[in-house]
Design an enzyme around this catalytic site. Sequence first.
Site, PDB file in Angstrom:
ATOM      1  CB  SER A  85      -0.895   0.162   1.165  1.00 22.14           C
ATOM      2  OG  SER A  85      -0.235   0.189   2.372  1.00 22.14           O
ATOM      3  CG  ASP A  86       1.554   5.817  -1.324  1.00 14.45           C
ATOM      4  OD1 ASP A  86       2.493   5.965  -0.391  1.00 14.45           O
ATOM      5  OD2 ASP A  86       1.909   6.230  -2.187  1.00 14.45           O
ATOM      6  CG  HIS A  87       3.035   7.135   4.476  1.00 13.94           C
ATOM      7  ND1 HIS A  87       1.952   7.599   5.239  1.00 13.94           N
ATOM      8  CD2 HIS A  87       3.895   7.188   5.290  1.00 13.94           C
ATOM      9  CE1 HIS A  87       2.253   8.325   6.392  1.00 13.94           C
ATOM     10  NE2 HIS A  87       3.943   8.621   6.367  1.00 13.94           N
ATOM     11  CB  THR A  88      -2.641   7.000   5.826  1.00 15.39           C
ATOM     12  OG1 THR A  88      -2.268   7.590   4.744  1.00 15.39           O
ATOM     13  CG2 THR A  88      -0.619   6.736   7.358  1.00 15.39           C
ATOM     14  CB  ALA A  89      -3.313   3.942   0.595  1.00 17.78           C
TER      15      ALA A  89
END
Length: 764
Positions: free
Chosen positions: A259-263
Amino acid sequence: MPDPIDDLLQRMNLSDKVGQLNHPKGTGDETTGVGPVVVDIESRIRRGEVGLLGGGFEPDHLLELQRIAVEESPHGIPVMFSMDVIHGHRTIFPLPLALAGTWDPDLIRRTVRVAATEAAALGIAISWAPMLDVSRDARWGRCAESPGEDPVLGAMFARATVEAFQEGGVDRPDAVISCAKHFAGYGLSEAGRDYHAVDASPYRMHNVVLPPFKAAVDAGVGSVMVGFHDLAGIPCSAHRELLRDLLRDRWGFDGLIVSDHTAILELVHHGVAADLKEAAYLAFTAGIDADLVSEAYLRHLPELVAEGRVAEADVDAACRRVLRAKHRLGLFERPYRGLDDDDRRRAVTLTPGNRSLAREAAAKACVLLKNAGVLPLAREDSTIALVGPLADSRANMQGTWAVAARAEESVTALDGMRAAAGNRVRILHATGANIVDDPNQAARLDVFGETAPIDPRSPDEMIAEAVALAGQADVVVACVGEAKEHAGESSTRTDLGLPGSQRRLLQALHATGKPLVVVTMSGRPLALEWEDRHADAILHAWFGGSEAGNAVADLLFGIVNPSGKLAMSFPRTVGQCPVHYAEAPTGRPVDQIGVDVAGDDERDHDGRNVFRKFTTACRLEGPHTPLYPFGHGLGYSRFDYGPLALDKTALRGDGDTLEASVTVRNAGPVAGEEIVQLYIGDPVASRSRPVRELKGFRKIHLEPGEERRVSFRITVGDLRFWRADRLAEAEHLWEPGRFVIEVGASSRALSAAAVEWAAAESRP
């Protein structure tokens, strides 16, 4: 022989496995507002709750964290340290959008090799790069990280970067796992607003967005990062068809999906998950292996398994991919790689050779947009007024996403000009303007540190000082543009002109009557219509990195001949955005679609024009066209193109090939490099195809007076396009008929010829 990864998995309980899927944020006690921050990261590692971790710590701290993982965690599994190594590590190279403008895969490989070597020497095992989003809207700040507007150029960039990061196998001490991001369509966000929605058809996805990612997968990329955005209403982090059906099943990708950062947490904000538990379920079942920062998996996957909503076998598969990546890196045998060898780190970091390559890359990435004969500058018996807020701004030279850079290690334009001029040229310097006038905005941009304090004087006072210097000079060089923080993540702009009082500064300098050279620096295309009309020369230098200033001086003084060409079109005004060269033809107006009405012999039996003569003249200048088109770039040489020649005009079947050739002559006074570009148009097809699409290019070096025949071998593969109604179900086909072959110096300066390509079973 037993598989050591399977053997390890059998000894791990569910919590241990889920811990390997967790990438917490552990870089301090600050909060981001969008995700949990772990302060006591050491305890988390001891409990086996950390599989990956950002490497933004000093080496001694990373060494201690790894020691805890190896010696004190339940199974002694090492942590995989990550970092955004976007365009260099300590040695900073030009932004990716600028590097793509070199059209030079070998040069790009060499820069990424240096970045990988420096990062690996600091214990970094996985780089969140390359960013492969096709970007056609200059308002979007993250176009700075992209290879630009074209999928073919993007695919070249993808292959070069992935191969360089992972060269020779990721177990080498100077290699890291590469991560292709952001899958997929992020660069098409509405209005260029970061994180915003994307509504793209499967047809557009396959023909525009996906080719660079497919090239990365084919090159063996070890990881893929999922985009923040929603795609036609489905957030990519919950998009099973995109991640499982297409990426895993159809493309056969067996690496890590992260995932991307906090996605994953943001699935709640997207409105498709009621809470973090539901977000964890959606992301995991869609196919994401590793959760960056949200901690959704750590908190809720065991519960979801207990409820029967997630199969433990699927957790095993995700954990196996994480462990396999660590095994391929050699972390089980050498967990402290890059962390226990200070001598090696010093030996490979910011070396003279690295800086020399950074200087070469920065010079080749700059694009000479305009030159009315004032460049190159004289290197003796002259006085130059060097003005502008970016002339001596060390803090801005690296550009966005240079996370390990140190401002004091960068060379400014003033440094470079003085070094190149020596005692033969007098350099006068004045700031002339701040990048922005509002001190509050300046503080938010955080560009005015110790090396570039904000000038407290009024804009009028600063402009007056610059004008006074211009009066003493033979030529004025103005270094203007954005702050580095104007581009990058969460940096959408609604105005693409020069910020603050910089346009006023240029207007005042122009009024002096002195020759005016404008050097623009930015992380995106700018709207420079006034500058184009009034400046004598414009050199777009992007943000060039550690050696930006020396590279600019090399180009201005003619030590190096400019050779860069745009990887992204420059609009005339922000209102044109998004603007790009590969537009589909439309019904009206004629000047927008660029159709020359042909004679009767050029019409089919229905009377429709099927041969469009896309010459330089047919792309009429007007409010609908870019100011500087894709592929544009000048130099101090003049390259003359002969007529386009085809070895045949009628072909049949999949196995036939066509050779298109053109003779290019350097009619200028100095040696130079030219990028010869091949485009193909498909005027009549079952789908409305772009007017032209880049299909190939050659970068050649010619001495003065030298000429070379440049040939392109065209196959049916160059005629194919994707016809798709669903993401995971697409047909790659070509349709017999007439095709337009174009070769030239840019997407606007082209010579054209037509060929008929029939199916094998056709009869004359």
